[in-house]
Design a protein around this motif. Sequence first.
Motif, short mmCIF file in Angstrom:
data_model
loop_
_atom_site.label_atom_id
_atom_site.label_comp_id
_atom_site.label_asym_id
_atom_site.label_seq_id
_atom_site.Cartn_x
_atom_site.Cartn_y
_atom_site.Cartn_z
N SER A 73 5.98 -34.97 27.07
CA SER A 73 5.57 -36.38 27.01
C SER A 73 4.07 -36.42 26.77
O SER A 73 3.39 -35.40 26.81
N GLY A 74 3.54 -37.61 26.54
CA GLY A 74 2.10 -37.75 26.38
C GLY A 74 1.35 -37.20 27.58
O GLY A 74 0.34 -36.52 27.44
N CYS A 75 1.86 -37.49 28.77
CA CYS A 75 1.20 -37.01 30.00
C CYS A 75 1.25 -35.48 30.11
O CYS A 75 0.28 -34.87 30.54
N SER A 76 2.37 -34.89 29.73
CA SER A 76 2.47 -33.43 29.84
C SER A 76 1.59 -32.74 28.79
O SER A 76 1.00 -31.69 29.06
N ALA A 79 -1.84 -32.89 30.11
CA ALA A 79 -2.02 -31.86 31.15
C ALA A 79 -2.29 -30.51 30.50
O ALA A 79 -3.13 -29.74 30.99
N GLN A 80 -1.58 -30.22 29.42
CA GLN A 80 -1.80 -28.95 28.70
C GLN A 80 -3.23 -28.89 28.16
O GLN A 80 -3.90 -27.86 28.29
N VAL A 81 -3.69 -29.97 27.56
CA VAL A 81 -5.05 -29.99 27.01
C VAL A 81 -6.09 -29.84 28.12
O VAL A 81 -7.05 -29.09 27.97
N LYS A 86 -9.98 -26.23 30.87
CA LYS A 86 -10.40 -25.42 32.02
C LYS A 86 -10.55 -23.95 31.62
O LYS A 86 -11.48 -23.27 32.06
N LEU A 87 -9.65 -23.48 30.77
CA LEU A 87 -9.76 -22.10 30.29
C LEU A 87 -11.03 -21.92 29.47
O LEU A 87 -11.71 -20.90 29.57
#
Length: 161
Positions: A73-76, A79-81, A86-87
């Motif tokens: 979903s847009g939210c997931s 979250a990945q981005v 962070k990486l």
Amino acid sequence: MLIQFKELPQTSRVWIYQSDRKFTEEELPKLKQELAVFLEQWTAHGADLNAGFEIKYDRFIVIGLDQHINAASGCSIDAQVRFIQKLETAYDVSLLDKMNVTYIQNDRLHFKPLADFKKMAKDGAVGKNTTVFNNLVNTIEEYEEHWEVPAIESWHNRFFK
């Protein structure tokens, strides 16, 4: 839910994050662990996502998602981005900048800003048959067949006209 990348169906969606440098031997185990933890907990509207990853050439993070089980979903995706950002901070690398090109020349990977690659193409320093990485592929099938290709067979071909 984390699954082995090789077990994902060919129709699985992929995201490719290209680093501006190789990850070191010391960084790779920690990076793999962080990816595993993230994907194990990655969800869309509370539903587990069947996802896996691989790291190619110690430079590309490839995340695959079986969307037949649950789609992102847009939210997931957000979250990945955020996780990738962070990486970037943790490893002092650029992973989200799409204005760079990685290519193979003399059996070595090279990384250049897009403007430099375009100039190299114009000057003949790279050619139509130079192997490039087409990070715009969308599925595992496309990744396996059309990711590592001669420039003339990817979006890079516009620089050779």
